[in-house]
Write an enzyme that holds these catalytic residues in place. Structure first.
Site, short mmCIF file in Angstrom:
data_model
loop_
_atom_site.label_atom_id
_atom_site.label_comp_id
_atom_site.label_asym_id
_atom_site.label_seq_id
_atom_site.Cartn_x
_atom_site.Cartn_y
_atom_site.Cartn_z
N LYS A 172 -4.80 -4.91 3.80
CA LYS A 172 -5.38 -4.41 5.06
C LYS A 172 -6.87 -4.10 4.91
CE LYS A 172 -5.61 -2.10 9.02
NZ LYS A 172 -5.43 -2.66 10.34
N LYS A 217 -13.45 4.06 9.45
CA LYS A 217 -12.39 4.61 8.56
C LYS A 217 -11.95 3.54 7.55
CE LYS A 217 -7.50 5.64 8.50
NZ LYS A 217 -6.23 5.84 9.18
#
Ligand code: NAD
Length: 292
Positions: A162, A237
């Site tokens: 990811k 983030k």
């Protein structure tokens, strides 16, 4: 299956509702959200997990994941599967997997790509780390909530996939936006720029699918005044997680680091918070070389 679902925010609520709609018995818990359609709410995370075949979490960060896992794992029956779908640091994913394994629970890190739209439509992509047998048990649930699930390897491999993906995405979005701003200043029409680049070697998902220029290419957040979509602070983030991981394993990632710094400035000082991450284009439009 009996499913406990913890974290019913923008992503978790539609994912839990899709599982309930498919006929599973879903018990949910969230500290702030109401029950999604078809989901029975519990009084605590542990209560939502008790007796479940699979417990799914969809939480803001690694610290919260560790707290929730510490509460939930002792309440789970041996042989049950813990599936964390949040985007968190690789270390937290591995720590939770270790805690789970000590209690006889199999854990998967299964972060997703596809955003709120994908969660609602049940078209997410899952990238999964953990034991193959646990992946097979959870696969039918991935097929309801998503369109594709890739077993990437051992614990942490899903999170690794990811953050690597999103590091590429952050850097290519910035490259696409700065190239559009340069093209503007060179007097090149944006549609022509798209027609050439989207069929040439500069093509990418950022250009071809999610074009940051309004009115050009397929419909994207740029056509909706840069309302997210995928908010710039969520990209920040993920870029921070990629740099944290790169530091931990001594990987040289200069483009990822610069992308993180640019999104940091955009979100924290330049009004980018709450805007789509493709709003980097209007940011570059308004700048010259002396602003760098
Ligand atoms: P969100 O803030 O809408 O949802 C998180 C939920 O967790 C909230 O409802 C919050 O009340 C709940 N929560 C917090 N602490 C809790 C606790 N101790 N116990 C129970 N519930 C608790 O966030 P989101 O957009 O749904 O994202 C969730 C995760 O998915 C994040 O890790 C994010 O990075 C990742 N993600 C988001 C997107 C997106 O487009 N929104 C896309 C891919 C991945």
């Amino acid at each position: 299956m009996k499913i406990g679902f913890i974290g019913l925010g923008n992503m978790g609520a539609p994912m839990a509702a899709n599982l309930a709609r498919a006929g599973h018995e879903v018990t949910g818990f969230d500290i702030a959200q109401p029950a999604p359609e078809g989901v029975t709410m519990a009084e605590s995370a542990a209560e939502a997990a008790r007796g479940a075949d699979v417990v799914i979490t969809m939480l803001p960060n690694g610290e919260i994941l560790r707290q929730v896992a510490a509460e939930v794992i002792p309440a789970m029956a041996p042989g049950a599967v813990f599936v964390d779908c949040s985007t968190v640091d690789v270390e937290s994913a591995r720590a939770v997997a270790e805690e789970a394994s000590k209690a006889g629970i199999e854990a998967l890190d299964a972060p997703v790509s596809g955003g709120v739209g994908g969660a609602e439509a049940g078209t997410l992509t899952f990238m999964v780390g953990g034991p193959a047998a646990a992946f097979e048990k959870a696969r039918p649930l991935f097929e309801i909530m998503g369109r594709k699930a890739v077993h990437c390897g051992d614990a942490g491999a899903g999170q690794a996939a990811k953050i690597c993906n999103n590091m590429i995405l952050g850097a290519t979005m910035i490259a696409t936006c700065e190239a559009f701003a340069l093209a503007d200043k060179l007097g090149l029409d944006r549609q022509k720029m798209f027609d050439v680049v989207s069929t040439s070697s500069g093509q990418s998902w950022s250009m071809n699918v999610y074009c940051p220029a309004p009115g050009v290419g397929p419909t994207s957040p740029a056509d909706n005044d840069y309302r997210p979509g995928f908010a710039a602070e969520l990209m920040l983030k993920d870029l921070r997680l990629s740099q944290q991981a790169a530091e931990a394993v001594d990987a040289d990632t200069p483009m990822g680091e610069l992308a993180m710094r640019l999104y940091e400035a955009f979100v924290e000082r330049e009004g980018g918070r709450g805007r789509d991450f493709s709003a980097m284009l209007p940011r570059f439009e308004g700048r010259g070389r002396s602003d760098a």
